[in-house]
Scaffold this active site. Structure first.
Site, short mmCIF file in Angstrom:
data_model
loop_
_atom_site.label_atom_id
_atom_site.label_comp_id
_atom_site.label_asym_id
_atom_site.label_seq_id
_atom_site.Cartn_x
_atom_site.Cartn_y
_atom_site.Cartn_z
N GLY A 110 2.35 -8.30 -7.38
CA GLY A 110 1.45 -7.18 -7.52
C GLY A 110 0.58 -6.96 -6.30
O GLY A 110 0.91 -7.37 -5.19
N CYS A 111 -0.58 -6.34 -6.51
CA CYS A 111 -1.40 -5.85 -5.42
C CYS A 111 -1.98 -6.93 -4.53
O CYS A 111 -2.37 -6.67 -3.40
CB CYS A 111 -2.53 -4.99 -5.98
SG CYS A 111 -1.97 -3.51 -6.87
N TYR A 112 -2.07 -8.16 -5.02
CA TYR A 112 -2.72 -9.22 -4.23
C TYR A 112 -1.75 -9.99 -3.35
O TYR A 112 -2.15 -10.90 -2.62
CB TYR A 112 -3.43 -10.21 -5.16
CG TYR A 112 -2.51 -10.99 -6.08
CD1 TYR A 112 -1.85 -12.13 -5.64
CD2 TYR A 112 -2.33 -10.62 -7.41
CE1 TYR A 112 -1.01 -12.86 -6.48
CE2 TYR A 112 -1.50 -11.33 -8.25
CZ TYR A 112 -0.84 -12.45 -7.79
OH TYR A 112 -0.01 -13.15 -8.62
#
Length: 386
Positions: A153-155
């Protein structure tokens, strides 16, 4: 031994559309009046002006329409297999073009210098994947080590940069190419659920690359020295950000409570990062906050008592590109290096958020180069003498 980001390169697909256009189309596709009102509100308050996509035609009655009209006159959603087939086709040229540009624009680095390739993506699956194609299409050594971080995901840019740093510390000759590529628009859904509508209003396609080595940037060049990284979990938000693979793409859970949860916990999450360098919040002038949405930037800034200019780069990237998942924070870091009013050297605290609820953070030192300092000093002298 220190490790440095020598260069950051970013790239987006050719198709760009305004947030106003996206709002109109989503309202056309979802007929329920209550949901139309929700769409208008979400898109108006998103802080996004435009986004990019690899989808060439959403509904133009062309053979390749993403949402074609079926035999009953209704919009048909592509299956997960159809979406992933688009990912397989579109991810390769974008990844290869990005990697080629990153190496070409990084002074002192040749293709033959690359020892490791680390790729990041959570929006599709194929094997051989983009890590393989970067090596073969660019003619890198077949002995190049390659690693793929998927479905985080985004991290996910942070684990990739941490991995690159460790490679460089273990081998002073290592040169690591990190590529984050996300084709989020392939998972647009017409289900009309609140979580789906929120996700549809935010996510976009884009890719970013960083070249990491143990060498500091050449004289006059910009870059980052990689400092401490820290990861933590906020279990109370586990159900508020998650996704699974469904029959019509990825089914996402994205609660509107996520910004509040992050805001309530971010000070405590940051403590180990700052304590490791004996820094206080006031010692950090510039923050690279992953722009998962306008409310996330707002809550982080409010919780940390930050001034608008301290998160300006995050807002600019959100406005110009939307949320491109893992690639987005590299866009922000590139924007920060390009700022002409920043000091020649300064600490930058970066952070991103993802399922779990996971918080990844890193402390970097921006190096803007001698040319930047001369230009800035001339402007300051001109202002002082005015």
């Amino acid at each position: 031994m220190s490790a440095w980001i020598q260069h950051i390169e970013t790239m987006t697909p050719g198709l760009a559309y305004s947030q106003e256009y996206a709002s109109r189309k989503m309202q056309e596709w979802i007929g329920d009046e209550r949901r139309k009102r929700m769409i208008r509100m979400l898109y108006q308050k998103s802080g996004i002006a435009r986004r990019h996509s690899v989808i060439s035609s959403f509904d133009q009655n062309l053979p390749g329409d993403f949402f074609p009209i079926d035999g009953d006159g209704l919009r048909r959603e592509p299956t997960t297999a159809e979406r992933n087939s688009l990912y397989t086709r579109e991810s390769r040229p974008l990844a290869v073009d990005l990697a080629r540009a990153a190496i070409a624009k990084c002074p002192g680095i040749e293709r033959s210098d690359i020892t490791h390739v680390v790729t990041v993506s959570c929006t599709g699956f194929c094997n051989p994947g983009i890590d393989y194609h970067i090596i073969t299409d660019l003619g890198l050594s077949p002995a190049t080590e390659r690693y793929h971080l998927g479905f985080m995901g985004c991290y996910a840019a942070f684990p990739a940069l941490r991995m690159a740093k460790q490679f460089c510390q273990a081998d002073p000759q290592a040169v690591v190419l990190v590529v984050c590529l996300e084709l989020c628009t392939l998972h647009l859904q017409l289900s009309g659920s609140e979580d789906s509508l929120l996700a549809n209003s935010l996510f976009a396609d884009g890719a970013a690359a960083a070249i990491v080595s143990g060498r500091p940037p050449q004289a006059g060049r910009t870059g980052y020295r990689l400092g401490e990284f820290h990861s933590t979990l906020i279990p109370s938000g586990k159900a508020d950000m998650a996704w699974t693979i469904g029959d019509l793409g990825f089914d996402i859970s994205l609660s509107s409570y996520v910004p509040k949860i992050i805001g309530a916990n971010i000070r405590e999450a940051l403590r180990p990062v700052l304590d490791g360098r004996q820094l206080k919040l006031d010692d950090i002038r510039t923050w690279a906050v992953h722009p998962g949405g306008r409310a996330i930037i707002d809550k982080v800034a409010e919780s940390l008592d930050l001034e608008p200019e301290q998160v300006a780069a995050s807002r600019q990237v959100l406005q110009q590109y939307g949320n491109m998942s893992s690639a987005t924070v590299l866009f922000v870091l590139k924007q920060i290096l390009a700022q002409t009013d920043g000091p020649m050297r300064e600490p930058v605290c970066a952070m991103a958020f993802g399922p779990g609820l996971t918080v990844e953070m890193g402390l970097l030192e921006a190096e803007r180069g001698a040319g930047h300092g001369v230009n800035r000093r001339c402007r300051e002298e001109a202002v002082a003498g005015a």
